[in-house]
Design a protein around this motif. Structure first.
Motif, PDB file in Angstrom:
ATOM      1  N   LEU A 192     -82.109 101.241 -88.156  1.00 16.68           N
ATOM      2  CA  LEU A 192     -83.035 102.331 -87.856  1.00 16.68           C
ATOM      3  C   LEU A 192     -82.414 103.276 -86.838  1.00 16.68           C
ATOM      4  CD1 LEU A 192     -86.326 100.265 -87.315  1.00 16.68           C
ATOM      5  CD2 LEU A 192     -85.684 101.522 -89.386  1.00 16.68           C
ATOM      6  N   ASN A 193     -82.819 104.525 -86.889  1.00 14.50           N
ATOM      7  CA  ASN A 193     -82.512 105.472 -85.827  1.00 14.50           C
ATOM      8  C   ASN A 193     -83.432 105.200 -84.633  1.00 14.50           C
ATOM      9  OD1 ASN A 193     -80.499 107.152 -87.177  1.00 14.50           O
ATOM     10  ND2 ASN A 193     -82.181 107.852 -88.493  1.00 14.50           N
ATOM     11  N   PRO A 194     -83.129 105.760 -83.472  1.00 15.09           N
ATOM     12  CA  PRO A 194     -84.001 105.541 -82.318  1.00 15.09           C
ATOM     13  C   PRO A 194     -85.449 105.985 -82.531  1.00 15.09           C
ATOM     14  CG  PRO A 194     -81.884 106.357 -81.575  1.00 15.09           C
ATOM     15  CD  PRO A 194     -81.882 106.451 -83.072  1.00 15.09           C
ATOM     16  N   ASN A 195     -85.700 106.926 -83.467  1.00 16.54           N
ATOM     17  CA  ASN A 195     -87.070 107.363 -83.740  1.00 16.54           C
ATOM     18  C   ASN A 195     -87.741 106.547 -84.841  1.00 16.54           C
ATOM     19  OD1 ASN A 195     -85.754 108.252 -86.010  1.00 16.54           O
ATOM     20  ND2 ASN A 195     -86.386 110.400 -85.818  1.00 16.54           N
ATOM     21  N   ASN A 196     -87.104 105.410 -85.204  1.00 18.64           N
ATOM     22  CA  ASN A 196     -87.633 104.443 -86.178  1.00 18.64           C
ATOM     23  C   ASN A 196     -87.526 104.900 -87.631  1.00 18.64           C
ATOM     24  OD1 ASN A 196     -88.233 102.868 -83.986  1.00 18.64           O
ATOM     25  ND2 ASN A 196     -90.445 103.196 -84.075  1.00 18.64           N
ATOM     26  N   THR A 197     -86.839 106.008 -87.914  1.00 16.37           N
ATOM     27  CA  THR A 197     -86.525 106.337 -89.301  1.00 16.37           C
ATOM     28  C   THR A 197     -85.305 105.528 -89.729  1.00 16.37           C
ATOM     29  OG1 THR A 197     -85.099 108.170 -88.581  1.00 16.37           O
ATOM     30  CG2 THR A 197     -87.422 108.674 -89.086  1.00 16.37           C
ATOM     31  N   LYS A 198     -85.140 105.336 -91.014  1.00 20.61           N
ATOM     32  CA  LYS A 198     -83.982 104.604 -91.506  1.00 20.61           C
ATOM     33  C   LYS A 198     -82.722 105.434 -91.312  1.00 20.61           C
ATOM     34  CE  LYS A 198     -86.382 101.761 -94.939  1.00 20.61           C
ATOM     35  NZ  LYS A 198     -86.528 101.419 -96.376  1.00 20.61           N
ATOM     36  N   ALA A 199     -81.675 104.804 -90.782  1.00 25.32           N
ATOM     37  CA  ALA A 199     -80.415 105.501 -90.524  1.00 25.32           C
ATOM     38  C   ALA A 199     -79.778 105.947 -91.837  1.00 25.32           C
ATOM     39  CB  ALA A 199     -79.465 104.598 -89.753  1.00 25.32           C
TER      40      ALA A 199
END
Length: 530
Positions: free
Chosen positions: A414-421
């Motif tokens: 995940l990215n830090p904003n909780n979206t999938k990287a």
């Protein structure tokens, strides 16, 4: 940092699903293939005895993996040699060990044949074709257990960056002028407190085995230089038996660089320019994530990966088998100090075979043995921005074995904003997601590379992008999501053991270990399920 566990739908997909398809030719930098004597299988040109078009994979063309029991069986090995002799190939016969461990066996050209024409994939196809003749060929079951020696890659992929196989996510993860995602940072934080063992509910620290690039000096781990081993009773320990097995493998294969100890350092380096490989510091970074997220746990470090991000399949299997032996000793002789509770694998490979073949591979067998013992195995899903299965993470597809612990937990980033990287592999076989981009963790304090800051004079300088004396870095990859999820599992083991005396960490009996593993996973579902 975020963690998301996805409850597995048991029996939803049998082994060998219908979505297997050969992929385009794998792209691996030529210098990596040259360094490790590797080759990439071309799915268009490769022959296949079965008639099934293979997928692209990377392998060592002068090596086959042959189980120890086959090497000890003169009749079986003789039949294999007879087929390969007809192809002008001699099999270097290593001293076999006990059991059924697959050993890397060197193939050599005979009768003046060009050594560059020796190819383990072609040799394997000859063996498979010969095994179709039950009267004159080698035993089919023996041949089925002879496989390629895969090149296994770090889950920050081939160049230490997540975008070399997917240019679409190129710029968003680059931080330095040279395009690297890994740069030094400074943090003002003391190492997280380890907690005390004087509470009867917390009688033993759970152990997380990290099979990776080894360790480097860092004050968080009380490792100040490379002159002495990690301190006894500290956060990090090493598994000497596994390192010995890896050295033995290297002696049988000969040509490629070998891992001689547990220290994270370039195997091939020009000291004049202080070379910093793409995956230098990878194992130390992972250990730091576990220290931050599960400080009450211990890390057992095993170096299976070269600092350029390449591991050999036989070394990974050997290390996992040594861990399984250690767990067996702990359970058989009631030795809690030998127990390993969690395995974190930030590496993997793309296999050439349909899924049902992969699920019976040597790697799958040793992973299955660990899960049957109740060891929780977590593996990175890979950074190729693809749904193609990345192993061993994709072994999460396997149905659970009755009476065993949970199956493999595969981890995407995940990215830090909780979206999938954008770089993370994805698919129904990914069963957990954790923050894996923009992660800050420990880095060996003695690493300094050849780059210079853009601005420098006698008083001032710009940020030096490869001077890590400060001991911390920021990095991206499913490599780093995986230990974060492993830390959550380790914490859950402590919590369920504290709540239920019947699941005490001091009890390493097989039944208790399996029950505790399931209880910990259920706790993770309760806390982090999406």
């Amino acid at each position: 940092m975020a963690i998301q566990f996805i409850r597995r739908q048991l029996g939803a997909r049998p082994a060998g699903g219908s979505d297997y398809r050969p992929a385009a030719k794998l792209r691996v930098p030529p210098e990596l293939l040259d360094r490790h004597g590797g080759r990439v299988l071309d799915p268009v040109r490769a022959e296949a005895a079965s008639g099934t078009r293979p997928g692209s994979t990377a392998y060592r063309p002068d090596v086959l993996l042959i189980p120890d029991d086959v090497l000890r069986d003169e009749t079986a090995l003789g039949a294999v040699r007879a087929v390969l002799d007809g192809e002008g190939i001699d099999v270097e016969h290593p001293e076999p060990g006990g059991g059924t461990t697959p050993r890397p066996v060197r193939l050599r050209a005979r009768n003046g044949r060009d050594r560059d024409n020796v190819d383990s994939w072609a040799a394997l196809q000859r063996l498979r074709a010969a095994a179709d003749d039950p009267d004159t060929g080698p035993d089919r079951d023996v041949v089925r257990r002879i496989t390629l020696e895969h090149l296994v890659f770090s889950a920050v992929t081939f160049t230490g960056t997540p975008w070399d196989t997917n240019s679409l996510v190129d710029r968003s993860y680059r931080r330095s002028p040279g395009g690297s995602a890994r740069v030094p940072v400074a943090i003002a934080a003391a190492p997280p407190a380890r907690g005390r063992l004087d509470d009867e509910r917390f009688t033993r620290r759970p152990v997380v085995a990290v099979l990776d690039s080894g360790i480097g000096p860092h004050p968080w781990f009380d490792i100040h230089d490379r002159s002495t081993p990690p301190p006894a009773g500290g956060f990090i320990s090493v598994l000497h038996e596994a390192q010995e097995r890896i050295r033995e493998n290297a002696l049988t294969t000969g040509a490629s660089p070998c891992l001689m100890d547990y220290w994270d350092a370039p195997v091939v380096s020009d000291a004049l320019i202080r070379d910093v490989d793409s995956n230098t510091g990878h194992g130390t970074f992972i250990a730091g994530i576990i220290r931050q997220a599960a400080p009450r746990a211990d890390v057992l470090a095993v170096r299976v990966m070269h600092s350029d991000g390449i591991a050999y399949g036989s070394d990974v299997i050997a290390a996992l088998e040594e861990i399984a032996r250690r767990v067996d000793r702990a359970q058989r002789y009631d030795r809690p100090e030998d127990m390993v509770d969690v395995v974190s694998l930030s590496l993997g490979y793309l296999d050439e075979s349909p899924d049902d073949d992969v699920y019976t591979s040597h790697l799958a067998e040793v992973v299955r043995r660990l899960t049957e013992q109740g060891v929780l195995v977590l593996a990175a899903s890979g950074n190729n921005s693809t749904s193609r299965r990345f192993y061993p993470a994709a072994l999460a597809d396997l149905p659970d074995v009755p009476g065993a612990g949970p199956g493999v937990i595969s981890v995407g980033a995940l990215n830090p904003n909780n979206t999938k990287a954008g770089f993370s592999n994805d698919g129904a076989w990914v069963t957990c997601w954790a923050t894996g981009a923009g992660v800050v963790s420990t880095f060996p304090t003695d690493v300094r590379g050849p780059r210079q800051p853009e601005m420098a004079d006698s008083h001032r300088a710009g940020l030096d992008p490869d001077d890590f004396h400060g001991g911390f870095a920021v990095w991206d990859g499913t490599s780093f999501a995986t230990p974060l999820a492993a830390a959550a599992v380790a914490n859950a083991l402590i919590d369920v053991a504290a709540e239920d005396t019947g699941l005490s960490l001091a009890d390493v009996g097989p039944e208790t270990v399996v029950k505790r593993a399931w209880a910990a996973l259920e706790r993770c579902y309760e806390q982090y399920e999406v």
